[in-house]
Enzyme design. Sequence first.
Site, PDB file in Angstrom:
ATOM      1  N   SER A  24      -6.672  -6.757   2.211  1.00  0.00           N
ATOM      2  CA  SER A  24      -6.906  -6.984   3.631  1.00  0.00           C
ATOM      3  C   SER A  24      -6.519  -5.765   4.467  1.00  0.00           C
ATOM      4  O   SER A  24      -6.150  -4.722   3.954  1.00  0.00           O
ATOM      5  CB  SER A  24      -6.133  -8.211   4.147  1.00  0.00           C
ATOM      6  OG  SER A  24      -4.750  -7.958   4.115  1.00  0.00           O
ATOM      7  N   THR A  56     -13.323  -5.903   4.365  1.00  0.00           N
ATOM      8  CA  THR A  56     -12.149  -6.699   4.001  1.00  0.00           C
ATOM      9  C   THR A  56     -11.900  -7.693   5.119  1.00  0.00           C
ATOM     10  O   THR A  56     -12.691  -7.798   6.059  1.00  0.00           O
ATOM     11  CB  THR A  56     -10.916  -5.799   3.733  1.00  0.00           C
ATOM     12  OG1 THR A  56      -9.896  -6.583   3.119  1.00  0.00           O
ATOM     13  CG2 THR A  56     -10.397  -5.146   4.987  1.00  0.00           C
ATOM     14  N   TYR A  57     -10.788  -8.417   5.039  1.00  0.00           N
ATOM     15  CA  TYR A  57     -10.477  -9.410   6.057  1.00  0.00           C
ATOM     16  C   TYR A  57      -9.196  -9.024   6.789  1.00  0.00           C
ATOM     17  O   TYR A  57      -8.377  -8.267   6.294  1.00  0.00           O
ATOM     18  CB  TYR A  57     -10.358 -10.810   5.454  1.00  0.00           C
ATOM     19  CG  TYR A  57      -9.264 -10.939   4.429  1.00  0.00           C
ATOM     20  CD1 TYR A  57      -8.007 -11.416   4.782  1.00  0.00           C
ATOM     21  CD2 TYR A  57      -9.480 -10.579   3.104  1.00  0.00           C
ATOM     22  CE1 TYR A  57      -6.996 -11.527   3.849  1.00  0.00           C
ATOM     23  CE2 TYR A  57      -8.472 -10.686   2.161  1.00  0.00           C
ATOM     24  CZ  TYR A  57      -7.229 -11.159   2.534  1.00  0.00           C
ATOM     25  OH  TYR A  57      -6.222 -11.265   1.617  1.00  0.00           O
ATOM     26  N   GLY A  72      -3.916  -3.415  -0.466  1.00  0.00           N
ATOM     27  CA  GLY A  72      -4.631  -3.586  -1.731  1.00  0.00           C
ATOM     28  C   GLY A  72      -5.608  -2.454  -1.962  1.00  0.00           C
ATOM     29  O   GLY A  72      -5.311  -1.287  -1.686  1.00  0.00           O
ATOM     30  N   ALA A  73      -6.783  -2.789  -2.467  1.00  0.00           N
ATOM     31  CA  ALA A  73      -7.787  -1.768  -2.771  1.00  0.00           C
ATOM     32  C   ALA A  73      -8.169  -0.947  -1.542  1.00  0.00           C
ATOM     33  O   ALA A  73      -8.495   0.239  -1.652  1.00  0.00           O
ATOM     34  CB  ALA A  73      -9.030  -2.421  -3.371  1.00  0.00           C
ATOM     35  N   ALA A  74      -8.105  -1.547  -0.360  1.00  0.00           N
ATOM     36  CA  ALA A  74      -8.432  -0.827   0.873  1.00  0.00           C
ATOM     37  C   ALA A  74      -7.505   0.366   1.086  1.00  0.00           C
ATOM     38  O   ALA A  74      -7.894   1.358   1.706  1.00  0.00           O
ATOM     39  CB  ALA A  74      -8.364  -1.774   2.070  1.00  0.00           C
TER      40      ALA A  74
END
Length: 151
Positions: A24, A56-57, A72-74
């Site tokens: 996120s 993403t959110y 995370g991945a972001a």
Amino acid sequence: MRKVVAAKLHGITVTGADLNYHGSITLDPDHCDEAGIFPLEFVEIWNKASGARISTYVIYGERGSRCCVMNGAAARTCQIGDEIIICSSTYIEEHQIAEIKPRVLTFDRDNSIRDRMFYDVGIRDDGNATFVIHEGSPDGKAPRFPRRADR
């Protein structure tokens, strides 16, 4: 149905990155409230430095913190200090385009709000669209979070 811009945070600076978080983007609820972005809403993120584009959110961070944390991945797509554009969208029927007034906030490097504006689409009698960017808020009210006086 057409996908259109609902709100935009333009030129907000990444203040943190947490690769080990679940995912996120963490944002200041004050910025989200003013622009009209909800927690758990999906947003697109465009990195002005690298050109990376992700989806993403949103989760809310501490109110008043001016945070913008990639999780995370972001966290792999942006560096602390990068300016990004965060855009939420909505689906509308074509005839509804003149009814929406997407809010856009621009930012200083410390993530204080520099400018407030909104997009305004109209439909002329001949059926063609017009597009204007207005300063301020679509409801004409003073912003809830005034511009910083120390600019």
